[in-house]
Design an enzyme around this catalytic site. Structure first.
Site, PDB file in Angstrom:
ATOM      1  N   CYS A  79      -0.860   7.234  -3.158  1.00 26.02           N
ATOM      2  CA  CYS A  79       0.551   7.631  -3.087  1.00 26.02           C
ATOM      3  C   CYS A  79       1.208   7.540  -4.467  1.00 26.02           C
ATOM      4  CB  CYS A  79       1.255   6.819  -2.007  1.00 26.02           C
ATOM      5  SG  CYS A  79       2.701   7.674  -1.378  1.00 26.02           S
ATOM      6  N   HIS A 170      -1.420   6.193   2.610  1.00 24.80           N
ATOM      7  CA  HIS A 170      -1.568   4.746   2.422  1.00 24.80           C
ATOM      8  C   HIS A 170      -2.746   4.216   3.244  1.00 24.80           C
ATOM      9  CE1 HIS A 170       2.207   3.371   0.367  1.00 24.80           C
ATOM     10  NE2 HIS A 170       2.550   4.606   0.669  1.00 24.80           N
ATOM     11  N   GLU A 172      -4.302   1.536   3.061  1.00 30.71           N
ATOM     12  CA  GLU A 172      -4.257   0.080   3.281  1.00 30.71           C
ATOM     13  C   GLU A 172      -3.404  -0.310   4.487  1.00 30.71           C
ATOM     14  OE1 GLU A 172      -2.485   1.762   1.222  1.00 30.71           O
ATOM     15  OE2 GLU A 172      -0.479   0.886   1.122  1.00 30.71           O
TER      16      GLU A 172
HETATM   17  N1  LIG Z   1       4.726   5.691  -0.559  1.00 28.93           N
HETATM   18  C1  LIG Z   1       4.796   6.001  -1.824  1.00 28.93           C
HETATM   19  O1  LIG Z   1       4.067   5.499  -2.680  1.00 28.93           O
HETATM   20  C2  LIG Z   1       5.892   6.950  -2.167  1.00 28.93           C
HETATM   21  C3  LIG Z   1       5.831   7.517  -3.550  1.00 28.93           C
HETATM   22  C4  LIG Z   1       7.237   7.754  -4.041  1.00 28.93           C
HETATM   23  N2  LIG Z   1       7.905   8.730  -3.235  1.00 28.93           N
HETATM   24  C5  LIG Z   1       7.208   8.159  -5.511  1.00 28.93           C
HETATM   25  O2  LIG Z   1       7.566   9.228  -5.836  1.00 28.93           O
HETATM   26  O3  LIG Z   1       6.815   7.373  -6.314  1.00 28.93           O
END
Ligand SMILES: NC(=O)CC[C@H](N)C(=O)O
Length: 196
Positions: A79, A170, A172
């Protein structure tokens, strides 16, 4: 047993440590740049990429992270971590660490879908993997040596570029350790290659 660090500046750190340990490796929370020398691979967790970036600069991590990548060690960005690894970001002039050959767009699944779960197939890794997306980015373009591992709604949500692994979701947050086990194998492979 390989040692895998989790960049512990912000975000879902503890859950990654549990997943690493459930996948047969040792997990270490990385709070200082000098700790990177202790680990064979590194996870950059989800969270808020702009915040993690600010803390990377504040605690002097940037050069050390680039060095870690240049040494051929495996890195896994989940992410926000994927955003930090990408070498091109939609709407930004400069990438962050900029080591993985993918172009990434932030928050790209739309406001009404801030978070959702989807069953995806991850090529060579897992079928019916339950992926949790939270304000997730996606890969808009993948370089020619990048292996696309998973798509959701025609968008690339997991990919591998040699020593680098990235995903939009995610892993995890569920107790399915198949993607983490895949990364542990990557770390074992890169470790033996780097020593050969
Ligand atoms: N769950 C996440 O890691 C979101 C990422 C977040 N929206 C970003 O731009 O950094």
């Amino acid at each position: 047993m390989v040692k895998i660090g989790v960049l512990g500046l912000q975000g879902a750190v503890r859950e990654h440590i549990w997943a690493i340990e459930a996948s047969g490796a040792e997990g270490i929370v990385i709070k200082r740049p000098d700790q990177l020398a202790e680990v064979d691979g590194l996870i950059i967790p989800g969270g808020e990429s702009t915040t993690i970036r600010r803390l990377i600069d504040k605690y002097g991590f940037m050069e050390e992270l680039k060095k870690f990548a240049a040494e051929g060690k495996a890195m896994f960005g989940t992410c926000a971590g994927l955003i930090l690894l990408a070498n091109d970001l939609v709407g930004y002039d400069e990438p962050h660490i900029g080591v993985m050959d993918v172009k990434v767009e932030r928050n790209s699944f739309g406001r009404q879908r801030e978070s959702f779960e989807a069953d995806i197939d991850i090529s060579g890794v897992a079928e019916n993997f339950s992926a949790v997306f939270i304000r997730a980015p996606h890969i808009v373009e993948a370089g020619e040596n990048v292996e696309v591992l998973a798509k959701h709604n025609d968008r690339i949500v997991a990919a591998r570029d040699g020593q680098f692994l990235g995903c939009s979701f995610h892993p995890e947050l569920t107790d399915d350790y198949r993607l983490m086990s895949y990364f542990v194998k990557m770390v074992e492979e890169t470790k033996s290659k780097n020593f050969a």
